[in-house]
Write an enzyme that holds these catalytic residues in place. Structure first.
Site, PDB file in Angstrom:
ATOM      1  N   TYR A  52     -45.310 -14.816 -20.439  1.00 20.02           N
ATOM      2  CA  TYR A  52     -44.607 -15.536 -19.365  1.00 20.02           C
ATOM      3  C   TYR A  52     -43.389 -16.304 -19.875  1.00 20.02           C
ATOM      4  CZ  TYR A  52     -48.052 -13.952 -16.112  1.00 20.02           C
ATOM      5  OH  TYR A  52     -48.819 -13.115 -15.330  1.00 20.02           O
ATOM      6  N   GLN A  90     -43.916 -11.505  -3.065  1.00 23.86           N
ATOM      7  CA  GLN A  90     -44.919 -11.314  -4.128  1.00 23.86           C
ATOM      8  C   GLN A  90     -44.327 -11.735  -5.471  1.00 23.86           C
ATOM      9  OE1 GLN A  90     -47.196  -7.333  -3.594  1.00 23.86           O
ATOM     10  NE2 GLN A  90     -45.202  -7.027  -2.618  1.00 23.86           N
ATOM     11  N   ASN A  91     -43.014 -11.946  -5.476  1.00 24.01           N
ATOM     12  CA  ASN A  91     -42.312 -12.222  -6.725  1.00 24.01           C
ATOM     13  C   ASN A  91     -42.487 -13.674  -7.148  1.00 24.01           C
ATOM     14  OD1 ASN A  91     -41.439  -9.611  -6.437  1.00 24.01           O
ATOM     15  ND2 ASN A  91     -39.433 -10.174  -5.607  1.00 24.01           N
ATOM     16  N   HIS A 108     -47.742 -15.151  -4.630  1.00 25.13           N
ATOM     17  CA  HIS A 108     -48.292 -14.966  -5.980  1.00 25.13           C
ATOM     18  C   HIS A 108     -47.836 -16.060  -6.935  1.00 25.13           C
ATOM     19  CE1 HIS A 108     -48.922 -10.370  -5.194  1.00 25.13           C
ATOM     20  NE2 HIS A 108     -49.847 -11.113  -4.633  1.00 25.13           N
ATOM     21  N   CYS A 119     -56.291 -31.491 -14.493  1.00 21.98           N
ATOM     22  CA  CYS A 119     -56.161 -32.416 -13.339  1.00 21.98           C
ATOM     23  C   CYS A 119     -55.542 -31.741 -12.123  1.00 21.98           C
ATOM     24  CB  CYS A 119     -55.306 -33.619 -13.761  1.00 21.98           C
ATOM     25  SG  CYS A 119     -53.554 -33.228 -14.006  1.00 21.98           S
ATOM     26  N   THR A 176     -41.342  -2.984  -2.614  1.00 23.57           N
ATOM     27  CA  THR A 176     -42.702  -3.079  -3.125  1.00 23.57           C
ATOM     28  C   THR A 176     -43.376  -1.714  -3.064  1.00 23.57           C
ATOM     29  OG1 THR A 176     -44.861  -4.174  -2.889  1.00 23.57           O
ATOM     30  CG2 THR A 176     -43.571  -3.877  -0.869  1.00 23.57           C
ATOM     31  N   SER A 177     -44.205  -1.441  -4.079  1.00 22.59           N
ATOM     32  CA  SER A 177     -44.862  -0.124  -4.160  1.00 22.59           C
ATOM     33  C   SER A 177     -46.058  -0.046  -3.226  1.00 22.59           C
ATOM     34  CB  SER A 177     -45.320   0.135  -5.602  1.00 22.59           C
ATOM     35  OG  SER A 177     -46.283  -0.861  -5.983  1.00 22.59           O
TER      36      SER A 177
HETATM   37  C1  BV8 Z   1     -57.299 -10.903  -4.895  1.00 22.34           C
HETATM   38  C2  BV8 Z   1     -48.183 -12.438 -10.205  1.00 22.34           C
HETATM   39  C3  BV8 Z   1     -59.342 -11.637  -4.110  1.00 22.34           C
HETATM   40  C4  BV8 Z   1     -48.256 -12.550 -11.681  1.00 22.34           C
HETATM   41  C5  BV8 Z   1     -49.300 -10.425  -9.406  1.00 22.34           C
HETATM   42  C6  BV8 Z   1     -58.492  -4.931  -2.071  1.00 22.34           C
HETATM   43  C7  BV8 Z   1     -58.435  -6.183  -1.454  1.00 22.34           C
HETATM   44  C8  BV8 Z   1     -58.207  -7.334  -2.210  1.00 22.34           C
HETATM   45  C9  BV8 Z   1     -58.022  -7.238  -3.600  1.00 22.34           C
HETATM   46  C10 BV8 Z   1     -58.057  -6.005  -4.204  1.00 22.34           C
HETATM   47  C11 BV8 Z   1     -58.284  -4.849  -3.458  1.00 22.34           C
HETATM   48  N1  BV8 Z   1     -58.267  -3.803  -4.304  1.00 22.34           N
HETATM   49  C12 BV8 Z   1     -58.026  -4.246  -5.557  1.00 22.34           C
HETATM   50  C13 BV8 Z   1     -57.909  -5.577  -5.537  1.00 22.34           C
HETATM   51  C14 BV8 Z   1     -57.659  -6.430  -6.705  1.00 22.34           C
HETATM   52  C15 BV8 Z   1     -56.188  -6.635  -7.012  1.00 22.34           C
HETATM   53  C16 BV8 Z   1     -55.336  -5.430  -6.771  1.00 22.34           C
HETATM   54  O1  BV8 Z   1     -54.702  -5.288  -5.730  1.00 22.34           O
HETATM   55  N2  BV8 Z   1     -55.283  -4.551  -7.760  1.00 22.34           N
HETATM   56  C17 BV8 Z   1     -54.430  -3.391  -7.656  1.00 22.34           C
HETATM   57  C18 BV8 Z   1     -53.744  -3.155  -8.981  1.00 22.34           C
HETATM   58  C19 BV8 Z   1     -55.292  -2.229  -7.202  1.00 22.34           C
HETATM   59  N3  BV8 Z   1     -55.680  -7.741  -6.234  1.00 22.34           N
HETATM   60  C20 BV8 Z   1     -55.857  -8.993  -6.707  1.00 22.34           C
HETATM   61  O2  BV8 Z   1     -56.484  -9.247  -7.707  1.00 22.34           O
HETATM   62  C21 BV8 Z   1     -55.265 -10.119  -5.884  1.00 22.34           C
HETATM   63  N4  BV8 Z   1     -56.272 -11.126  -5.694  1.00 22.34           N
HETATM   64  O3  BV8 Z   1     -57.411  -9.918  -4.254  1.00 22.34           O
HETATM   65  O4  BV8 Z   1     -58.202 -11.893  -4.897  1.00 22.34           O
HETATM   66  C22 BV8 Z   1     -60.212 -12.807  -4.156  1.00 22.34           C
HETATM   67  C23 BV8 Z   1     -61.171 -12.901  -3.195  1.00 22.34           C
HETATM   68  C24 BV8 Z   1     -61.999 -13.976  -3.232  1.00 22.34           C
HETATM   69  C25 BV8 Z   1     -61.864 -14.926  -4.212  1.00 22.34           C
HETATM   70  C26 BV8 Z   1     -60.888 -14.816  -5.174  1.00 22.34           C
HETATM   71  C27 BV8 Z   1     -60.063 -13.746  -5.153  1.00 22.34           C
HETATM   72  C28 BV8 Z   1     -54.128 -10.837  -6.618  1.00 22.34           C
HETATM   73  C29 BV8 Z   1     -52.991  -9.918  -6.832  1.00 22.34           C
HETATM   74  C30 BV8 Z   1     -51.798 -10.708  -7.396  1.00 22.34           C
HETATM   75  C31 BV8 Z   1     -51.658 -10.447  -8.864  1.00 22.34           C
HETATM   76  N5  BV8 Z   1     -50.429 -11.043  -9.337  1.00 22.34           N
HETATM   77  N6  BV8 Z   1     -48.190 -11.030  -9.817  1.00 22.34           N
HETATM   78  C32 BV8 Z   1     -47.084 -11.885 -12.347  1.00 22.34           C
HETATM   79  O5  BV8 Z   1     -46.083 -11.541 -11.685  1.00 22.34           O
HETATM   80  O6  BV8 Z   1     -47.202 -11.736 -13.565  1.00 22.34           O
HETATM   81  S1  BV8 Z   1     -49.223  -8.809  -8.935  1.00 22.34           S
HETATM   82  C33 BV8 Z   1     -47.712  -8.097  -9.233  1.00 22.34           C
HETATM   83  O7  BV8 Z   1     -47.716  -6.888  -8.491  1.00 22.34           O
HETATM   84  C34 BV8 Z   1     -46.504  -8.838  -8.729  1.00 22.34           C
HETATM   85  O8  BV8 Z   1     -46.785  -9.919  -7.870  1.00 22.34           O
HETATM   86  C35 BV8 Z   1     -45.807  -7.760  -7.936  1.00 22.34           C
HETATM   87  O9  BV8 Z   1     -44.938  -8.280  -7.015  1.00 22.34           O
HETATM   88  C36 BV8 Z   1     -46.990  -7.155  -7.324  1.00 22.34           C
HETATM   89  C37 BV8 Z   1     -46.805  -5.906  -6.556  1.00 22.34           C
HETATM   90  O10 BV8 Z   1     -45.950  -5.095  -7.278  1.00 22.34           O
HETATM   91  P1  BV8 Z   1     -44.537  -4.755  -6.606  1.00 22.34           P
HETATM   92  O11 BV8 Z   1     -43.837  -6.022  -6.291  1.00 22.34           O
HETATM   93  O12 BV8 Z   1     -44.767  -3.815  -5.474  1.00 22.34           O
HETATM   94  O13 BV8 Z   1     -43.797  -4.095  -7.814  1.00 22.34           O
HETATM   95  P2  BV8 Z   1     -43.926  -2.573  -8.284  1.00 22.34           P
HETATM   96  O14 BV8 Z   1     -43.276  -2.461  -9.614  1.00 22.34           O
HETATM   97  O15 BV8 Z   1     -45.331  -2.112  -8.106  1.00 22.34           O
HETATM   98  O16 BV8 Z   1     -43.037  -1.772  -7.215  1.00 22.34           O
HETATM   99  C38 BV8 Z   1     -41.648  -1.987  -7.192  1.00 22.34           C
HETATM  100  C39 BV8 Z   1     -41.103  -1.172  -6.033  1.00 22.34           C
HETATM  101  O17 BV8 Z   1     -39.699  -1.427  -5.933  1.00 22.34           O
HETATM  102  C40 BV8 Z   1     -41.265   0.315  -6.247  1.00 22.34           C
HETATM  103  O18 BV8 Z   1     -41.757   0.911  -5.061  1.00 22.34           O
HETATM  104  C41 BV8 Z   1     -39.839   0.807  -6.525  1.00 22.34           C
HETATM  105  O19 BV8 Z   1     -39.591   2.096  -5.974  1.00 22.34           O
HETATM  106  C42 BV8 Z   1     -39.011  -0.214  -5.824  1.00 22.34           C
HETATM  107  N7  BV8 Z   1     -37.693  -0.447  -6.438  1.00 22.34           N
HETATM  108  C43 BV8 Z   1     -37.342  -0.365  -7.742  1.00 22.34           C
HETATM  109  N8  BV8 Z   1     -36.024  -0.637  -7.884  1.00 22.34           N
HETATM  110  C44 BV8 Z   1     -35.556  -0.920  -6.638  1.00 22.34           C
HETATM  111  C45 BV8 Z   1     -36.608  -0.809  -5.719  1.00 22.34           C
HETATM  112  N9  BV8 Z   1     -36.452  -0.991  -4.401  1.00 22.34           N
HETATM  113  C46 BV8 Z   1     -35.224  -1.335  -3.972  1.00 22.34           C
HETATM  114  N10 BV8 Z   1     -34.153  -1.474  -4.787  1.00 22.34           N
HETATM  115  C47 BV8 Z   1     -34.283  -1.278  -6.117  1.00 22.34           C
HETATM  116  N11 BV8 Z   1     -33.209  -1.410  -6.916  1.00 22.34           N
END
Ligand code: BV8
Length: 235
Positions: A52, A90-91, A108, A119, A176-177
């Site tokens: 980070y 999400q960012n 997020h 604390c 977002t993906s």
């Molecule tokens: C939770 C912060 C529950 C830190 C991040 C079903 C329901 C609920 C949960 C789950 C579920 N199935 C699985 C889960 C668990 C998990 C999950 O989703 N896993 C995935 C991998 C399957 N989810 C969680 O754990 C979440 N918590 O559900 O808690 C709970 C319930 C009770 C009690 C307690 C808890 C928490 C998820 C958050 C994790 N933190 N980030 C950090 O940033 O380091 S996630 C991370 O991914 C970022 O936040 C990011 O924003 C997010 C999503 O990714 P994207 O933003 O979409 O980025 P990505 O690279 O994937 O895609 C980019 C897109 O942009 C692409 O499509 C590309 O084509 C496009 N692009 C590229 N260039 C451009 C562009 N578009 C336009 N212009 C361009 N130039």
């Protein structure tokens, strides 16, 4: 008009901040399960802090792009005309704010904030964090963490976001993906509530099928064009 916008890493890509799942993306180079979970932080806090700290340094060197600025214009125009924009990102970067968006919901968390696990104090943090960092509130060392939501942790403001989606006229997903939940499920909430949906992305997302309208291309071009058409009443 009431608009709900969800943004992801793609809107910050042209500002030089990495996306997660594109070729060469962050999760291709780093294992999220070793860097973005509470368990990872408990077992190797130094490695998580280094990850980070690197991203915080990159963010401080980055600038907002035309996609961020177009959303700031949209917020100002909708507010001035009695409408509203609910901007949910999400960012963990602050590029929406630096582009002029006045209300940004970071579901997020935020990279430029740190939280004390002792604390609970949350403080602005633009420098490096490590296990020796003392909490400005309670003075405890070893408990400061980035104020971001890791995998397995509850995102911020989900109920409020769901209410905002259900009462919107338009739901727009940008850069977002559609692979991380519960954010990826927001479009389903919109569809079930009969809200019109649009996807603006570089390429079709995992849930592209769910959107009424789809525009593909770089956010720096597609978002300004979409905002202009929306404000001209053509959107
Ligand atoms: C939770 C912060 C529950 C830190 C991040 C079903 C329901 C609920 C949960 C789950 C579920 N199935 C699985 C889960 C668990 C998990 C999950 O989703 N896993 C995935 C991998 C399957 N989810 C969680 O754990 C979440 N918590 O559900 O808690 C709970 C319930 C009770 C009690 C307690 C808890 C928490 C998820 C958050 C994790 N933190 N980030 C950090 O940033 O380091 S996630 C991370 O991914 C970022 O936040 C990011 O924003 C997010 C999503 O990714 P994207 O933003 O979409 O980025 P990505 O690279 O994937 O895609 C980019 C897109 O942009 C692409 O499509 C590309 O084509 C496009 N692009 C590229 N260039 C451009 C562009 N578009 C336009 N212009 C361009 N130039």
């Amino acid at each position: 008009m009431r608009v709900f916008v969800l943004t992801g890493a793609g809107i910050s890509a042209e500002s030089g901040l990495g996306t997660f799942r594109d070729p060469g993306g962050i999760w291709e180079r780093f294992d999220p399960m070793k860097l973005a979970t509470p368990e990872a932080f408990a077992s190797d806090p130094e490695q998580v802090h280094a990850f980070y700290n690197l991203r915080r340094r990159d963010l401080l060197a980055a600038e907002p792009n035309e996609g961020h600025r177009a959303l700031a214009r949209l917020e100002a125009a909708l507010t001035a005309s009695g409408g509203s924009l609910y901007l949910c990102t999400q960012n963990i970067d602050d590029l929406h704010e630096r582009a002029g968006s006045r209300v940004v919901h970071h579901m997020h968390g935020e990279l430029l904030k740190a939280r004390c696990t002792g604390c609970g104090a949350v403080v602005e943090w633009r420098g490096e964090l490590d296990v020796a960092t003392a909490c400005p509130g309670c003075g405890r060392r070893g408990g400061m963490r980035p104020d971001v939501v890791w995998f397995g942790e509850m995102p911020v403001g989900l109920d409020e976001a769901a209410m905002a989606i259900e009462t919107s006229d338009l739901f727009v997903s940008i850069g977002t993906s559609g692979s991380v939940y519960p954010a990826a499920g927001f479009v389903d909430i919109a569809r079930e509530a009969g809200v019109r949906t649009a996807e603006l992305n570089l390429e079709p997302s995992d849930n592209a099928w769910a959107f009424d309208e789809r525009r593909y291309g770089p956010a720096g071009e597609v978002v300004p064009a979409f905002v202009e058409s929306l404000l001209a009443g053509r959107g």
